[in-house]
Design a protein around this motif. Structure first.
Motif, PDB file in Angstrom:
ATOM      1  N   ALA A 166     -42.854 -37.370 -18.416  1.00  0.00           N
ATOM      2  CA  ALA A 166     -41.920 -36.235 -18.707  1.00  0.00           C
ATOM      3  C   ALA A 166     -41.228 -36.437 -19.940  1.00  0.00           C
ATOM      4  CB  ALA A 166     -40.972 -36.508 -17.528  1.00  0.00           C
ATOM      5  N   ARG A 167     -40.974 -37.770 -20.556  1.00  0.00           N
ATOM      6  CA  ARG A 167     -40.345 -37.966 -21.710  1.00  0.00           C
ATOM      7  C   ARG A 167     -41.060 -37.646 -22.833  1.00  0.00           C
ATOM      8  NH1 ARG A 167     -36.943 -37.455 -25.176  1.00  0.00           N
ATOM      9  NH2 ARG A 167     -36.470 -39.145 -26.700  1.00  0.00           N
ATOM     10  N   ILE A 168     -42.522 -37.847 -22.893  1.00  0.00           N
ATOM     11  CA  ILE A 168     -43.516 -37.297 -23.895  1.00  0.00           C
ATOM     12  C   ILE A 168     -43.278 -35.921 -23.925  1.00  0.00           C
ATOM     13  CG2 ILE A 168     -46.022 -37.603 -24.619  1.00  0.00           C
ATOM     14  CD1 ILE A 168     -46.028 -40.306 -23.552  1.00  0.00           C
ATOM     15  N   TRP A 169     -43.641 -35.305 -22.684  1.00  0.00           N
ATOM     16  CA  TRP A 169     -43.732 -33.698 -22.792  1.00  0.00           C
ATOM     17  C   TRP A 169     -42.447 -33.349 -23.423  1.00  0.00           C
ATOM     18  CZ3 TRP A 169     -40.251 -30.615 -19.905  1.00  0.00           C
ATOM     19  CH2 TRP A 169     -40.579 -29.217 -19.905  1.00  0.00           C
ATOM     20  N   TRP A 170     -41.254 -33.763 -22.938  1.00  0.00           N
ATOM     21  CA  TRP A 170     -39.881 -33.322 -23.517  1.00  0.00           C
ATOM     22  C   TRP A 170     -39.837 -33.449 -25.000  1.00  0.00           C
ATOM     23  CZ3 TRP A 170     -36.440 -30.210 -21.633  1.00  0.00           C
ATOM     24  CH2 TRP A 170     -35.063 -30.199 -22.339  1.00  0.00           C
ATOM     25  N   ALA A 171     -40.305 -34.690 -25.441  1.00  0.00           N
ATOM     26  CA  ALA A 171     -40.385 -35.015 -26.926  1.00  0.00           C
ATOM     27  C   ALA A 171     -41.341 -34.017 -27.643  1.00  0.00           C
ATOM     28  CB  ALA A 171     -40.748 -36.339 -27.230  1.00  0.00           C
ATOM     29  N   LYS A 172     -42.595 -33.859 -27.027  1.00  0.00           N
ATOM     30  CA  LYS A 172     -43.392 -33.016 -27.971  1.00  0.00           C
ATOM     31  C   LYS A 172     -42.903 -31.576 -27.825  1.00  0.00           C
ATOM     32  CE  LYS A 172     -48.051 -31.060 -27.071  1.00  0.00           C
ATOM     33  NZ  LYS A 172     -49.354 -31.025 -26.009  1.00  0.00           N
ATOM     34  N   ILE A 205     -40.285 -31.177 -30.654  1.00  0.00           N
ATOM     35  CA  ILE A 205     -40.957 -31.244 -32.004  1.00  0.00           C
ATOM     36  C   ILE A 205     -41.617 -30.136 -32.342  1.00  0.00           C
ATOM     37  CG2 ILE A 205     -42.833 -32.193 -33.421  1.00  0.00           C
ATOM     38  CD1 ILE A 205     -42.399 -35.026 -31.967  1.00  0.00           C
ATOM     39  N   GLU A 206     -42.317 -29.443 -31.343  1.00  0.00           N
ATOM     40  CA  GLU A 206     -42.756 -28.047 -31.573  1.00  0.00           C
ATOM     41  C   GLU A 206     -41.733 -26.837 -31.707  1.00  0.00           C
ATOM     42  OE1 GLU A 206     -45.134 -27.394 -28.267  1.00  0.00           O
ATOM     43  OE2 GLU A 206     -46.925 -28.603 -28.753  1.00  0.00           O
ATOM     44  N   LYS A 207     -40.735 -27.171 -31.216  1.00  0.00           N
ATOM     45  CA  LYS A 207     -39.765 -26.234 -31.289  1.00  0.00           C
ATOM     46  C   LYS A 207     -39.020 -26.342 -32.765  1.00  0.00           C
ATOM     47  CE  LYS A 207     -34.983 -25.073 -29.373  1.00  0.00           C
ATOM     48  NZ  LYS A 207     -33.904 -25.452 -28.322  1.00  0.00           N
ATOM     49  N   ALA A 208     -38.788 -27.659 -33.343  1.00  0.00           N
ATOM     50  CA  ALA A 208     -38.312 -27.919 -34.610  1.00  0.00           C
ATOM     51  C   ALA A 208     -39.232 -27.194 -35.437  1.00  0.00           C
ATOM     52  CB  ALA A 208     -38.264 -29.273 -34.701  1.00  0.00           C
ATOM     53  N   ILE A 209     -40.771 -27.423 -35.425  1.00  0.00           N
ATOM     54  CA  ILE A 209     -41.632 -26.937 -36.284  1.00  0.00           C
ATOM     55  C   ILE A 209     -41.624 -25.493 -36.372  1.00  0.00           C
ATOM     56  CG2 ILE A 209     -44.082 -26.733 -36.827  1.00  0.00           C
ATOM     57  CD1 ILE A 209     -44.417 -29.642 -35.852  1.00  0.00           C
ATOM     58  N   ARG A 210     -41.567 -24.833 -35.269  1.00  0.00           N
ATOM     59  CA  ARG A 210     -41.342 -23.354 -35.420  1.00  0.00           C
ATOM     60  C   ARG A 210     -40.124 -22.952 -35.900  1.00  0.00           C
ATOM     61  NH1 ARG A 210     -43.303 -23.896 -29.931  1.00  0.00           N
ATOM     62  NH2 ARG A 210     -41.046 -23.718 -29.370  1.00  0.00           N
ATOM     63  N   GLN A 211     -38.867 -23.454 -35.972  1.00  0.00           N
ATOM     64  CA  GLN A 211     -37.569 -22.922 -36.784  1.00  0.00           C
ATOM     65  C   GLN A 211     -37.858 -23.467 -38.042  1.00  0.00           C
ATOM     66  OE1 GLN A 211     -34.699 -25.420 -34.672  1.00  0.00           O
ATOM     67  NE2 GLN A 211     -34.380 -23.988 -33.110  1.00  0.00           N
ATOM     68  N   ARG A 212     -38.494 -24.428 -38.480  1.00  0.00           N
ATOM     69  CA  ARG A 212     -38.809 -24.680 -39.816  1.00  0.00           C
ATOM     70  C   ARG A 212     -39.645 -23.632 -40.367  1.00  0.00           C
ATOM     71  NH1 ARG A 212     -40.522 -30.316 -41.988  1.00  0.00           N
ATOM     72  NH2 ARG A 212     -38.346 -30.772 -41.337  1.00  0.00           N
ATOM     73  N   GLN A 213     -40.532 -23.228 -39.906  1.00  0.00           N
ATOM     74  CA  GLN A 213     -41.721 -22.297 -40.150  1.00  0.00           C
ATOM     75  C   GLN A 213     -40.790 -20.761 -40.154  1.00  0.00           C
ATOM     76  OE1 GLN A 213     -45.083 -22.241 -37.729  1.00  0.00           O
ATOM     77  NE2 GLN A 213     -45.871 -24.233 -38.858  1.00  0.00           N
ATOM     78  N   GLY A 214     -39.935 -20.421 -39.433  1.00  0.00           N
ATOM     79  CA  GLY A 214     -39.461 -19.216 -39.397  1.00  0.00           C
ATOM     80  C   GLY A 214     -38.438 -19.243 -40.729  1.00  0.00           C
TER      81      GLY A 214
END
Length: 119
Positions: free
Chosen positions: A60-66, A69-78
């Motif tokens: 669950a911790r690995i899923w949450w961290a992933k 990270i994906e959310k931060a990448i999408r925000q940075r690309q936006g």
């Protein structure tokens, strides 16, 4: 010289003497073995439970961290795109850039040079 004789399994100070005592001792030994097997199974299942709970928490911790990270990448690309629709149109597997074919450019230079020489 003195000789000592050791008798194993025969009647002695620590062994049961009668048939009733032997039966009671056998029943007690079987009960002790069953209790030991039961306690071993309980401890094994407790360790297995801790392992499974720990594995679930780690997954669950690995899923949450992933996910974060994906959310931060999408925000940075936006933020990197010029307009709001451009980030959605961009593909991650396309590399944009400029190029020029070197062989054709060299051929053009050679023909221009040859034409100037009068050939």
């Amino acid at each position: 010289m003195q000789q000592y004789r050791i008798q194993i399994g025969g009647p002695g100070p620590g062994s049961p003497r009668g048939i009733v005592a032997r039966i009671l001792f056998s029943i007690a030994a079987v009960a002790a073995l069953v209790a030991a097997a039961f306690l071993g199974a309980v401890f094994f299942l407790a360790a297995l439970g801790f392992f499974l709970v720990g594995t679930a928490v780690l997954a669950a911790r690995i899923w949450w961290a992933k996910r974060q990270i994906e959310k931060a990448i999408r925000q940075r690309q936006g933020k990197a795109g010029a307009g709001p629709g451009e980030a959605s149109r961009r593909r991650e597997d396309v590399i944009e850039g400029e190029y020029s074919v070197v062989a054709e450019r060299e051929r053009e230079r050679n023909t221009q040079r040859d034409g100037q020489d009068g050939h």
